[in-house]
Scaffold this active site. Sequence first.
Site, mmCIF file in Angstrom:
data_model
loop_
_atom_site.group_PDB
_atom_site.id
_atom_site.type_symbol
_atom_site.label_atom_id
_atom_site.label_comp_id
_atom_site.label_asym_id
_atom_site.label_seq_id
_atom_site.Cartn_x
_atom_site.Cartn_y
_atom_site.Cartn_z
ATOM 1 N N LEU A 62 90.367 -49.746 24.996
ATOM 2 C CA LEU A 62 88.876 -49.049 24.608
ATOM 3 C C LEU A 62 88.042 -49.176 25.922
ATOM 4 O O LEU A 62 86.931 -48.538 25.992
ATOM 5 C CB LEU A 62 88.281 -49.408 23.493
ATOM 6 C CG LEU A 62 88.835 -49.248 22.107
ATOM 7 C CD1 LEU A 62 87.935 -49.699 21.049
ATOM 8 C CD2 LEU A 62 89.114 -47.666 21.944
ATOM 9 N N HIS A 180 103.307 -58.600 26.400
ATOM 10 C CA HIS A 180 103.729 -57.324 27.346
ATOM 11 C C HIS A 180 105.151 -57.930 28.231
ATOM 12 O O HIS A 180 104.766 -58.699 28.930
ATOM 13 C CB HIS A 180 102.613 -57.169 28.486
ATOM 14 C CG HIS A 180 103.008 -56.227 29.189
ATOM 15 N ND1 HIS A 180 102.197 -54.995 29.637
ATOM 16 C CD2 HIS A 180 103.677 -56.328 30.557
ATOM 17 C CE1 HIS A 180 102.757 -54.492 30.641
ATOM 18 N NE2 HIS A 180 103.713 -55.094 31.186
ATOM 19 N N ASN A 279 103.238 -48.030 32.110
ATOM 20 C CA ASN A 279 103.971 -49.512 32.278
ATOM 21 C C ASN A 279 104.046 -49.829 30.572
ATOM 22 O O ASN A 279 103.083 -49.939 29.997
ATOM 23 C CB ASN A 279 103.075 -50.391 33.020
ATOM 24 C CG ASN A 279 103.702 -51.718 33.174
ATOM 25 O OD1 ASN A 279 104.945 -51.651 32.970
ATOM 26 N ND2 ASN A 279 103.082 -52.781 33.565
ATOM 27 N N ASP A 306 99.323 -47.644 22.882
ATOM 28 C CA ASP A 306 98.785 -48.069 24.102
ATOM 29 C C ASP A 306 98.220 -47.006 24.867
ATOM 30 O O ASP A 306 98.362 -46.614 25.822
ATOM 31 C CB ASP A 306 100.301 -48.353 24.874
ATOM 32 C CG ASP A 306 100.055 -48.914 25.972
ATOM 33 O OD1 ASP A 306 98.801 -49.434 26.287
ATOM 34 O OD2 ASP A 306 100.935 -49.259 26.852
ATOM 35 N N HIS A 310 91.989 -43.391 31.368
ATOM 36 C CA HIS A 310 91.851 -43.754 33.023
ATOM 37 C C HIS A 310 91.092 -42.661 33.543
ATOM 38 O O HIS A 310 91.039 -41.530 33.167
ATOM 39 C CB HIS A 310 93.087 -43.861 33.851
ATOM 40 C CG HIS A 310 93.832 -45.082 33.488
ATOM 41 N ND1 HIS A 310 93.331 -46.507 33.911
ATOM 42 C CD2 HIS A 310 95.028 -45.337 33.203
ATOM 43 C CE1 HIS A 310 94.460 -47.207 33.453
ATOM 44 N NE2 HIS A 310 95.307 -46.567 33.114
ATOM 45 N N PRO A 324 98.748 -47.007 35.917
ATOM 46 C CA PRO A 324 99.589 -46.688 34.476
ATOM 47 C C PRO A 324 98.696 -46.464 33.078
ATOM 48 O O PRO A 324 97.960 -47.269 33.091
ATOM 49 C CB PRO A 324 100.507 -47.839 34.629
ATOM 50 C CG PRO A 324 99.786 -49.081 35.199
ATOM 51 C CD PRO A 324 98.600 -48.434 36.274
#
Length: 431
Positions: A62, A180, A279, A306, A310, A324
């Site tokens: 977020l 991850h 990613n 996910d 951006h 990514p």
Amino acid sequence: MSVLIKGTRLYGEGDPVDVLVADGVIVEIGAVEPGEGTEGTEVVEADGQVLLPGFVDLHTHLREPGREDAETIESGSAAAALGGYTAVFAMANTDPVADNAVVVEHVWRRGREVGLVDVHPVGAVTAGLKGEKLAELGTMAKSVAGVRLFSDDGQCVADPLIMRRALEYSTALGVVIAQHAEEPRLTVGAQAHEGERASRLGYAGWPASAEESIVARDCLLAAHAGARLHVCHVSAAGTADILRWAKDRGTRVSAEVTPHHLLLTDERLVTYDPVNKVNPPLRTGPDTARLRAALAEGVIDCVATDHAPHAVQDKDCEWAAARPGMLGLQTALSVVAETMVRTGLLDWRGVARVMSERPAEIAGLPDQGRPLAAGEPANLVLVDPEAEWTVRGAELASIAANTPYEGMRLPAVVTLTLLRGRITAREGKIS
Ligand code: DOR
């Protein structure tokens, strides 16, 4: 406030029924006529649409605090409600990092103020996501935010000793560590899935073994610690084999797959468009096929978006410099419908399992992912399974517009979302 949903098919099964919701719970399921004790009730004509428990996303970015030019808790909550979500877990890689009680409480409070979806902050596993020393997991767990999921997502907890300690503490605290999985020594400079296509296009490769080796290691660490482990965004076919092996031997491991890893492959990289940079990276057709099968079988437990907004300057640039990640909250259901329902791999009850029930169980949310039954919390989503729509990034609720599905026609439309009986989204608009 009360709402009467007329003529809906629960889990897409059986004859249409009416569902009366009042005071935040499902009051009655059956044949309910407006007028009989339903004065002042908002009536929604469902025309046979599918009713499911509201979706739960274990993996959302977020961006607040720090990158409010890409997303805020408000804009991300709107995207979530429009996508059919009633709870989301906001990842810790904000600026400042959510590695302490002050930041997680801010995220939690802001989510409550916006009120469109339950926003649960994810706490960082290590201080500053640096992988060097554990963050204050206990303080975050006991804070007002009641953090129950911890992850350094974006970074792997690569040091096996730190990961082992995190798993041991998590058991004592009754929380879950979400990894991850990316062995950093194997992905230095990596830009795309390691394989023929990356070589031809001149990208440094991100090998499947970087994911598989960490998942195998962490399954062993979790088993020895008697701890629970959650694996973020599984992308490689081989990882599904490791998860099956670990589950067969009783390891308490769960895993998620993203919509984009179910649908998209590295064939898209030929355009060099950074919208496809993510990613872990988009992999091959056989990987997507294996991930779909693993999700259908329960080897992979759930779908998590996910969702990674951006800003334009971080995506509309040369591939190597681009960040990514891709948007996911408003397109998740449609991609799952395309890859899992249209293919016959899951029915709508299966969709409820992978998008609501299992993620709620994994995170330990008592009021989400509940059965559609009288007395249960009214966290609900109504889906038109016959409708199709064309994705337009500029029309999505997120501040950023980096959707890889731009212009794509996808099946299934969310027509109504209810959070504790209150309409949060209806016909593509926030209420
Ligand atoms: O593609 C990704 N974007 N993968 C991650 O793990 C992090 C995320 C982000 O924060 O943008």
